[in-house]
Design a protein around this motif. Structure first.
Motif, PDB file in Angstrom:
ATOM      1  N   VAL A  10      -1.830  18.714  -3.445  1.00 35.61           N
ATOM      2  CA  VAL A  10      -0.961  18.055  -2.463  1.00 35.61           C
ATOM      3  C   VAL A  10      -0.277  19.177  -1.695  1.00 35.61           C
ATOM      4  N   GLY A  11      -0.261  19.048  -0.368  1.00 36.72           N
ATOM      5  CA  GLY A  11       0.346  20.079   0.456  1.00 36.72           C
ATOM      6  C   GLY A  11       1.436  19.532   1.357  1.00 36.72           C
ATOM      7  N   PHE A  12       2.564  20.215   1.359  1.00 46.11           N
ATOM      8  CA  PHE A  12       3.674  19.874   2.239  1.00 46.11           C
ATOM      9  C   PHE A  12       3.664  20.863   3.405  1.00 46.11           C
ATOM     10  N   ILE A  13       3.672  20.347   4.618  1.00 47.30           N
ATOM     11  CA  ILE A  13       3.630  21.190   5.811  1.00 47.30           C
ATOM     12  C   ILE A  13       4.969  21.059   6.526  1.00 47.30           C
ATOM     13  N   PHE A  14       5.653  22.201   6.669  1.00 47.83           N
ATOM     14  CA  PHE A  14       6.972  22.230   7.282  1.00 47.83           C
ATOM     15  C   PHE A  14       6.969  23.134   8.501  1.00 47.83           C
ATOM     16  N   SER A  15       7.864  22.834   9.450  1.00 47.58           N
ATOM     17  CA  SER A  15       8.052  23.759  10.561  1.00 47.58           C
ATOM     18  C   SER A  15       8.812  24.975  10.030  1.00 47.58           C
ATOM     19  N   SER A  16       8.554  26.116  10.635  1.00 43.14           N
ATOM     20  CA  SER A  16       9.161  27.356  10.144  1.00 43.14           C
ATOM     21  C   SER A  16      10.686  27.363  10.278  1.00 43.14           C
ATOM     22  N   ASP A  17      11.228  26.498  11.140  1.00 46.69           N
ATOM     23  CA  ASP A  17      12.684  26.394  11.237  1.00 46.69           C
ATOM     24  C   ASP A  17      13.267  25.372  10.251  1.00 46.69           C
ATOM     25  N   HIS A  18      12.421  24.790   9.404  1.00 49.84           N
ATOM     26  CA  HIS A  18      12.804  23.841   8.342  1.00 49.84           C
ATOM     27  C   HIS A  18      13.304  22.508   8.878  1.00 49.84           C
TER      28      HIS A  18
ATOM     29  N   VAL B 124      -2.236  18.605 -11.037  1.00 52.81           N
ATOM     30  CA  VAL B 124      -1.960  18.520  -9.605  1.00 52.81           C
ATOM     31  C   VAL B 124      -1.208  19.779  -9.198  1.00 52.81           C
ATOM     32  N   SER B 125      -1.772  20.504  -8.233  1.00 49.96           N
ATOM     33  CA  SER B 125      -1.125  21.696  -7.686  1.00 49.96           C
ATOM     34  C   SER B 125      -0.483  21.314  -6.364  1.00 49.96           C
ATOM     35  N   PHE B 126       0.806  21.577  -6.246  1.00 51.73           N
ATOM     36  CA  PHE B 126       1.565  21.255  -5.040  1.00 51.73           C
ATOM     37  C   PHE B 126       1.836  22.545  -4.262  1.00 51.73           C
ATOM     38  N   TYR B 127       1.480  22.527  -2.998  1.00 56.07           N
ATOM     39  CA  TYR B 127       1.618  23.694  -2.131  1.00 56.07           C
ATOM     40  C   TYR B 127       2.569  23.392  -0.985  1.00 56.07           C
ATOM     41  N   ALA B 128       3.087  24.451  -0.364  1.00 56.48           N
ATOM     42  CA  ALA B 128       3.868  24.321   0.864  1.00 56.48           C
ATOM     43  C   ALA B 128       3.351  25.341   1.869  1.00 56.48           C
TER      44      ALA B 128
ATOM     45  N   GLU C   7       6.574  24.837  15.066  1.00 54.30           N
ATOM     46  CA  GLU C   7       6.606  23.421  15.438  1.00 54.30           C
ATOM     47  C   GLU C   7       5.434  23.077  16.351  1.00 54.30           C
ATOM     48  N   GLY C   8       5.105  23.964  17.265  1.00 56.38           N
ATOM     49  CA  GLY C   8       3.990  23.709  18.168  1.00 56.38           C
ATOM     50  C   GLY C   8       2.683  23.521  17.428  1.00 56.38           C
ATOM     51  N   ARG C   9       2.448  24.345  16.442  1.00 54.19           N
ATOM     52  CA  ARG C   9       1.222  24.227  15.640  1.00 54.19           C
ATOM     53  C   ARG C   9       1.247  22.948  14.812  1.00 54.19           C
ATOM     54  N   LEU C  10       2.386  22.639  14.200  1.00 51.69           N
ATOM     55  CA  LEU C  10       2.522  21.424  13.391  1.00 51.69           C
ATOM     56  C   LEU C  10       2.220  20.184  14.238  1.00 51.69           C
ATOM     57  N   ARG C  11       2.695  20.175  15.467  1.00 52.65           N
ATOM     58  CA  ARG C  11       2.510  19.017  16.351  1.00 52.65           C
ATOM     59  C   ARG C  11       1.076  18.870  16.852  1.00 52.65           C
TER      60      ARG C  11
END
Length: 163
Positions: free
Chosen positions: A6-14, A79-83, A88-92
């Motif tokens: 499972v992967g959590f994707i965050f913007s670098s500004d949190h 289950v391995s959990f990643y972050a 933000e531009g890439r996330l969007r």
């Protein structure tokens, strides 16, 4: 042993997180969770994370970008959990590639809504274990990965201890 990621994707500004509104399995239906799935026999957990991210939201990522946060083991499953933190531009640029909806969530400055819900506009509940996992992803004082082997740590209603 069956392995999942499972992967959590965050913007670098949190400020933002990318999640999937799950359709399945049934206990996750309607809840927000990270991208992920089963690790194939010919790949590592991190390779599976890169593949699942590409397959579920079209984002090209590299092995070194994913940071292992937690490993949860129970009854033959792991289950391995990643972050992963990205601009933000890439996330969007994430796009829906499955029958499950992608949701970009506005996060509180601490990294997660205190009541386990996304911003008031979408009011989508997170999977219950994300209520403690997401804040820990942002906690730089904790040595990671955190390994959890107690089979009740991720359950919503763990059984009462016996005397």
């Amino acid at each position: 042993m069956r392995q999942y990621v499972v992967g959590f994707i965050f913007s670098s500004d949190h400020k933002l997180g990318l999640f999937i509104e799950k359709n399945r399995p049934a206990f996750q239906r309607g809840k927000l969770n990270g991208v992920g799935g089963r690790v194939q026999p010919d790949e590592t957990a991190t390779q599976a994370m890169v593949r699942e991210c590409r397959e579920e939201c079209g984002l090209q990522t590299e092995l070194a970008e994913w940071e292992l946060q937690f490993v949860l083991s129970e009854a033959g499953d792991e289950v391995s959990f990643y972050a992963l933190w990205m601009t933000e531009g890439r996330l969007r640029k994430a796009i829906r590639l499955t029958d499950e909806r992608l949701v970009i969530v506005n996060l509180t400055p601490a990294g997660h809504s205190a009541n386990g819900h996304s911003d008031p506009e979408s009011a989508q509940p997170f999977m219950f274990n994300l209520n403690w996992m997401i804040p820990l992803c942002f906690d730089t004082d904790i040595v990671k990965p955190v390994v959890l082997k107690d089979r009740h740590l991720h359950r919503k209603n763990p059984p009462e201890p016996t005397a």
